[in-house]
Design a protein around this motif. Structure first.
Motif, mmCIF file in Angstrom:
data_model
loop_
_atom_site.group_PDB
_atom_site.id
_atom_site.type_symbol
_atom_site.label_atom_id
_atom_site.label_comp_id
_atom_site.label_asym_id
_atom_site.label_seq_id
_atom_site.Cartn_x
_atom_site.Cartn_y
_atom_site.Cartn_z
ATOM 1 N N PHE A 42 31.174 31.055 32.965
ATOM 2 C CA PHE A 42 29.880 31.912 33.377
ATOM 3 C C PHE A 42 29.643 33.262 32.835
ATOM 4 O O PHE A 42 28.653 33.320 32.425
ATOM 5 C CB PHE A 42 30.045 31.943 34.997
ATOM 6 N N ALA A 43 30.715 33.905 32.668
ATOM 7 C CA ALA A 43 30.427 35.324 31.854
ATOM 8 C C ALA A 43 31.124 35.523 30.702
ATOM 9 O O ALA A 43 30.814 36.392 29.982
ATOM 10 C CB ALA A 43 31.105 36.273 33.128
ATOM 11 N N GLY A 44 31.838 34.527 30.373
ATOM 12 C CA GLY A 44 32.023 34.614 28.880
ATOM 13 C C GLY A 44 33.115 35.656 28.582
ATOM 14 O O GLY A 44 33.450 36.443 27.452
ATOM 15 N N VAL A 45 34.116 35.880 29.709
ATOM 16 C CA VAL A 45 35.200 36.776 29.331
ATOM 17 C C VAL A 45 36.429 36.029 29.518
ATOM 18 O O VAL A 45 36.397 35.002 30.061
ATOM 19 C CB VAL A 45 35.034 37.831 30.679
ATOM 20 N N ARG A 46 37.666 36.850 29.345
ATOM 21 C CA ARG A 46 38.816 36.031 29.360
ATOM 22 C C ARG A 46 39.319 35.957 30.712
ATOM 23 O O ARG A 46 40.083 35.147 30.973
ATOM 24 C CB ARG A 46 39.881 37.034 28.489
ATOM 25 N N HIS A 47 39.123 37.162 31.459
ATOM 26 C CA HIS A 47 39.676 37.186 33.062
ATOM 27 C C HIS A 47 38.797 37.249 33.823
ATOM 28 O O HIS A 47 37.825 38.153 33.765
ATOM 29 C CB HIS A 47 40.801 38.064 33.042
ATOM 30 N N TYR A 48 39.021 37.037 35.104
ATOM 31 C CA TYR A 48 38.299 37.356 36.473
ATOM 32 C C TYR A 48 38.002 38.882 36.634
ATOM 33 O O TYR A 48 37.040 39.279 37.011
ATOM 34 C CB TYR A 48 38.474 36.577 37.552
ATOM 35 N N HIS A 49 39.192 39.424 36.402
ATOM 36 C CA HIS A 49 39.074 41.189 36.654
ATOM 37 C C HIS A 49 38.064 41.569 35.563
ATOM 38 O O HIS A 49 37.587 42.711 35.966
ATOM 39 C CB HIS A 49 40.389 41.557 36.579
#
Length: 213
Positions: A42-49
């Motif tokens: 969804f966000a295109g980032v590696r981690h939820y944090h």
């Protein structure tokens, strides 16, 4: 130029919603793992944090300090104490309401300070433009817009914004006396938007659903 990304409360809620839906396709993953996967998709980032960091950075960028712990949210126009848990929850709920309303309506009402400034400009403009009917109408509409924004803000807070009339219908409902809007300008507005009697009595400028009026 692409539109600036809003990592607000609605964005975060949609990310968490995706994590829940991933349970069907990934029953082997626990909730934390599904959040990680949702953040990637969804966000295109590696981690939820990292997604949470984007969210916090965005929300913090909208907060203007008014005192040691008193802040004003430039988006939802709420003054609250950032060191009180109940105020933080209050802000999150109000901010989320505004995001949902703006997404659906494509419009967000002006903050109180801007509305009051618009009203002052409108009153002064109508008085100074007595010999210019066209300009008087422009300032009259500026006044109606400020009242519309105030009414819509109350509707968002009261959770009835979905039934709040659009500006055109609101303008048709407003019944201004000559002390506020010159009769000639009011007639032009009536000709443009029509007249809807009843929902907003003269002297009032808020629209309410019938069961709350």
């Amino acid at each position: 130029m692409s539109e600036k990304k809003h990592y607000g409360y609605l964005w975060l809620a949609e990310l968490k919603k995706l994590a829940k839906t991933l349970k069907k396709d990934h029953p082997d993953l626990n909730h934390s793992q599904r959040l990680e996967l949702a953040a990637q998709q969804f966000a295109g980032v590696r981690h939820y944090h990292e997604a949470m960091a984007l969210h916090k950075q965005y929300i913090d960028s909208l907060q203007e300090r008014k005192g040691s712990s008193l802040v004003n949210c430039k988006y939802c126009d709420l003054n609250y104490y950032a060191d009180l848990a109940e105020d933080l929850k209050w802000h999150e709920e109000r901010h989320l309401k505004y995001e949902k309303a703006e997404k659906a309506l494509g419009y967000k009402p002006e903050a109180r300070e801007e509305r009051e400034a618009s009203k002052q400009v409108a009153y002064e403009g109508m008085y100074l433009q007595k010999e210019n009917p066209k300009k008087q109408v422009e300032y009259a509409l500026k006044l109606i817009r400020a009242h519309f924004d105030r009414s819509l803000e109350a509707a968002i807070d009261g959770d009835y914004w979905k039934s709040h009339p659009p500006f055109e219908a609101f303008a048709a409902m407003m019944d201004y006396g000559p002390s506020l809007i010159p009769p000639e300008a009011m007639q032009v507005i009536r000709n443009r938007y029509g007249c809807i009697e009843g929902p907003i009595p003269r002297g009032l400028s808020y629209w309410f659903p019938r069961n709350q009026a």
